[in-house]
Design a protein around this motif. Structure first.
Motif, mmCIF file in Angstrom:
data_model
loop_
_atom_site.group_PDB
_atom_site.id
_atom_site.type_symbol
_atom_site.label_atom_id
_atom_site.label_comp_id
_atom_site.label_asym_id
_atom_site.label_seq_id
_atom_site.Cartn_x
_atom_site.Cartn_y
_atom_site.Cartn_z
ATOM 1 N N LYS A 7 0.832 -1.208 0.000
ATOM 2 C CA LYS A 7 0.000 0.000 0.000
ATOM 3 C C LYS A 7 0.867 1.259 0.000
ATOM 4 C CE LYS A 7 -4.029 0.390 0.800
ATOM 5 N NZ LYS A 7 -5.199 0.676 -0.010
ATOM 6 N N ARG A 8 1.932 1.238 0.791
ATOM 7 C CA ARG A 8 2.785 2.426 0.904
ATOM 8 C C ARG A 8 3.553 2.682 -0.398
ATOM 9 N NH1 ARG A 8 5.157 5.783 4.976
ATOM 10 N NH2 ARG A 8 3.509 4.962 6.273
ATOM 11 N N THR A 9 4.107 1.621 -0.989
ATOM 12 C CA THR A 9 4.896 1.789 -2.202
ATOM 13 C C THR A 9 4.028 1.859 -3.453
ATOM 14 O OG1 THR A 9 5.184 -0.594 -2.537
ATOM 15 C CG2 THR A 9 6.859 0.554 -1.216
ATOM 16 N N ARG A 10 2.803 1.402 -3.343
ATOM 17 C CA ARG A 10 1.860 1.319 -4.469
ATOM 18 C C ARG A 10 2.410 0.469 -5.603
ATOM 19 N NH1 ARG A 10 -2.383 3.352 -3.243
ATOM 20 N NH2 ARG A 10 -3.350 3.735 -5.246
ATOM 21 N N ASN A 11 3.334 -0.413 -5.257
ATOM 22 C CA ASN A 11 3.896 -1.353 -6.225
ATOM 23 C C ASN A 11 3.314 -2.724 -5.919
ATOM 24 O OD1 ASN A 11 5.357 -2.988 -7.891
ATOM 25 N ND2 ASN A 11 7.359 -2.457 -7.049
ATOM 26 N N PHE A 12 2.205 -3.040 -6.551
ATOM 27 C CA PHE A 12 1.481 -4.266 -6.248
ATOM 28 C C PHE A 12 2.044 -5.475 -6.982
ATOM 29 C CE2 PHE A 12 -1.487 -2.460 -3.494
ATOM 30 C CZ PHE A 12 -1.745 -1.179 -3.953
ATOM 31 N N GLN A 13 3.166 -5.291 -7.637
ATOM 32 C CA GLN A 13 3.810 -6.411 -8.308
ATOM 33 C C GLN A 13 4.908 -7.034 -7.443
ATOM 34 O OE1 GLN A 13 2.242 -7.280 -11.041
ATOM 35 N NE2 GLN A 13 1.020 -5.433 -10.796
ATOM 36 N N ARG A 14 5.204 -6.434 -6.290
ATOM 37 C CA ARG A 14 6.230 -6.974 -5.396
ATOM 38 C C ARG A 14 5.762 -8.297 -4.811
ATOM 39 N NH1 ARG A 14 9.860 -3.231 -2.355
ATOM 40 N NH2 ARG A 14 9.911 -5.074 -1.067
ATOM 41 N N THR A 15 6.619 -9.284 -4.848
ATOM 42 C CA THR A 15 6.233 -10.591 -4.316
ATOM 43 C C THR A 15 7.258 -11.157 -3.343
ATOM 44 O OG1 THR A 15 7.276 -11.707 -6.181
ATOM 45 C CG2 THR A 15 4.929 -11.193 -6.394
ATOM 46 N N ASP A 16 8.309 -10.413 -3.043
ATOM 47 C CA ASP A 16 9.380 -10.948 -2.205
ATOM 48 C C ASP A 16 8.877 -11.417 -0.840
ATOM 49 O OD1 ASP A 16 10.892 -10.134 -4.326
ATOM 50 O OD2 ASP A 16 11.793 -8.426 -3.295
ATOM 51 N N ILE A 17 8.117 -10.583 -0.156
ATOM 52 C CA ILE A 17 7.649 -10.935 1.187
ATOM 53 C C ILE A 17 6.676 -12.103 1.117
ATOM 54 C CG2 ILE A 17 6.417 -10.115 3.225
ATOM 55 C CD1 ILE A 17 7.484 -7.295 2.570
ATOM 56 N N ILE A 18 5.736 -12.049 0.179
ATOM 57 C CA ILE A 18 4.749 -13.117 0.033
ATOM 58 C C ILE A 18 5.447 -14.451 -0.241
ATOM 59 C CG2 ILE A 18 2.892 -14.000 -1.437
ATOM 60 C CD1 ILE A 18 2.114 -11.076 -1.984
ATOM 61 N N MET A 19 6.368 -14.456 -1.173
ATOM 62 C CA MET A 19 7.036 -15.696 -1.554
ATOM 63 C C MET A 19 7.921 -16.225 -0.424
ATOM 64 S SD MET A 19 5.828 -16.440 -4.433
ATOM 65 C CE MET A 19 6.904 -17.821 -4.718
ATOM 66 N N THR A 20 8.602 -15.344 0.281
ATOM 67 C CA THR A 20 9.453 -15.774 1.388
ATOM 68 C C THR A 20 8.620 -16.394 2.495
ATOM 69 O OG1 THR A 20 11.055 -14.049 0.867
ATOM 70 C CG2 THR A 20 11.190 -15.031 3.059
ATOM 71 N N VAL A 21 7.548 -15.730 2.888
ATOM 72 C CA VAL A 21 6.679 -16.248 3.949
ATOM 73 C C VAL A 21 6.081 -17.590 3.532
ATOM 74 C CG1 VAL A 21 4.517 -15.847 5.184
ATOM 75 C CG2 VAL A 21 6.172 -14.010 4.956
ATOM 76 N N GLY A 22 5.556 -17.650 2.310
ATOM 77 C CA GLY A 22 4.960 -18.901 1.840
ATOM 78 C C GLY A 22 5.955 -20.045 1.822
ATOM 79 N N THR A 23 7.153 -19.780 1.352
ATOM 80 C CA THR A 23 8.175 -20.827 1.275
ATOM 81 C C THR A 23 8.569 -21.305 2.663
ATOM 82 O OG1 THR A 23 8.990 -19.889 -0.798
ATOM 83 C CG2 THR A 23 10.471 -21.380 0.375
ATOM 84 N N VAL A 24 8.760 -20.385 3.600
ATOM 85 C CA VAL A 24 9.132 -20.766 4.968
ATOM 86 C C VAL A 24 8.023 -21.579 5.623
ATOM 87 C CG1 VAL A 24 9.586 -19.851 7.281
ATOM 88 C CG2 VAL A 24 10.781 -18.896 5.313
ATOM 89 N N VAL A 25 6.776 -21.153 5.471
ATOM 90 C CA VAL A 25 5.652 -21.888 6.070
ATOM 91 C C VAL A 25 5.559 -23.292 5.482
ATOM 92 C CG1 VAL A 25 3.135 -21.993 6.246
ATOM 93 C CG2 VAL A 25 4.320 -19.877 6.769
ATOM 94 N N VAL A 26 5.694 -23.405 4.168
ATOM 95 C CA VAL A 26 5.597 -24.720 3.522
ATOM 96 C C VAL A 26 6.725 -25.638 3.977
ATOM 97 C CG1 VAL A 26 5.819 -25.880 1.293
ATOM 98 C CG2 VAL A 26 4.257 -23.978 1.542
ATOM 99 N N ILE A 27 7.937 -25.115 4.090
ATOM 100 C CA ILE A 27 9.060 -25.940 4.555
ATOM 101 C C ILE A 27 8.834 -26.372 5.999
ATOM 102 C CG2 ILE A 27 11.530 -25.918 5.099
ATOM 103 C CD1 ILE A 27 11.894 -24.179 2.555
ATOM 104 N N CYS A 28 8.300 -25.475 6.833
ATOM 105 C CA CYS A 28 7.996 -25.843 8.225
ATOM 106 C C CYS A 28 6.887 -26.889 8.293
ATOM 107 C CB CYS A 28 7.609 -24.609 9.031
ATOM 108 S SG CYS A 28 8.990 -23.508 9.362
ATOM 109 N N MET A 29 5.886 -26.757 7.417
ATOM 110 C CA MET A 29 4.826 -27.771 7.366
ATOM 111 C C MET A 29 5.418 -29.116 6.969
ATOM 112 S SD MET A 29 1.752 -26.510 8.047
ATOM 113 C CE MET A 29 0.486 -27.312 7.099
ATOM 114 N N PHE A 30 6.326 -29.106 6.006
ATOM 115 C CA PHE A 30 6.974 -30.341 5.568
ATOM 116 C C PHE A 30 7.807 -30.938 6.697
ATOM 117 C CE2 PHE A 30 10.578 -32.645 3.837
ATOM 118 C CZ PHE A 30 9.960 -33.551 2.996
ATOM 119 N N ALA A 31 8.608 -30.092 7.354
ATOM 120 C CA ALA A 31 9.530 -30.579 8.377
ATOM 121 C C ALA A 31 8.805 -31.137 9.592
ATOM 122 C CB ALA A 31 10.473 -29.455 8.798
ATOM 123 N N SER A 32 7.661 -30.558 9.934
ATOM 124 C CA SER A 32 6.987 -30.964 11.164
ATOM 125 C C SER A 32 5.837 -31.937 10.934
ATOM 126 C CB SER A 32 6.460 -29.726 11.893
ATOM 127 O OG SER A 32 5.495 -29.107 11.081
ATOM 128 N N GLY A 33 5.461 -32.157 9.717
ATOM 129 C CA GLY A 33 4.356 -33.072 9.454
ATOM 130 C C GLY A 33 3.067 -32.370 9.174
#
Length: 152
Positions: free
Chosen positions: A65-91
């Motif tokens: 919202k602040r940058t008005r650059n709605f094409q940025r995906t770094d935070i979304i992709m990082t969070v998603g990847t970390v959550v998925v790896i944690c889901m994999f690691a823990s079951g």
């Protein structure tokens, strides 16, 4: 007569709509599952991971919202990847976490820039491979059969 000049040009609305839709879905998912993991499954680790993901979703939305650059995906992709790896690691959901990397792959290709999508795939697979190695060596609890991890 040139009809191409009369066609609507893409604007910022699609990126804005995707950011809003992602934020709503991710907020519902993260808040619901942080509560379910804490109170029902009594898995504090995954509950905390989902609370942290919820905070990251909020930060991501504020940055967009602040940058008005709605094409940025770094935070979304990082969070998603970390959550998925944690889901994999823990079951994850009753030891079905090995399915989550596959469920996340369409989001990788949809949300990331085409030139970077393979890097996200490599990161996801590398994180899960490290988790699988740690499970096979006994460093972390092995929630899956060796056959399920090998099939992954």
């Amino acid at each position: 007569m040139d009809h191409s000049s009369k066609q609507a040009q893409p604007g910022s609305l699609p990126g804005y709509a995707v950011a809003n839709a992602y934020t709503i879905v991710a907020t519902i998912y993260c808040s619901t599952f942080s509560l379910l993991y804490y109170f029902i499954a009594e898995n504090t680790f995954l509950s905390v991971i989902h609370i942290l993901a919820l905070i990251a979703v909020g930060i991501n939305y504020l940055v967009l919202k602040r940058t008005r650059n709605f094409q940025r995906t770094d935070i979304i992709m990082t969070v998603g990847t970390v959550v998925v790896i944690c889901m994999f690691a823990s079951g994850g959901w009753d030891h079905t976490g090995f399915l989550w990397p596959f469920a996340f792959l369409p989001f990788v290709f949809f949300l990331s820039e085409p030139k970077y999508s393979l890097y996200w795939v490599y990161g996801l697979i590398a994180g899960c491979a490290i988790s699988a190695l740690l499970q096979f060596t006994g460093v972390i609890y092995r929630p899956y059969s060796p056959v399920a991890v090998f099939n992954f």
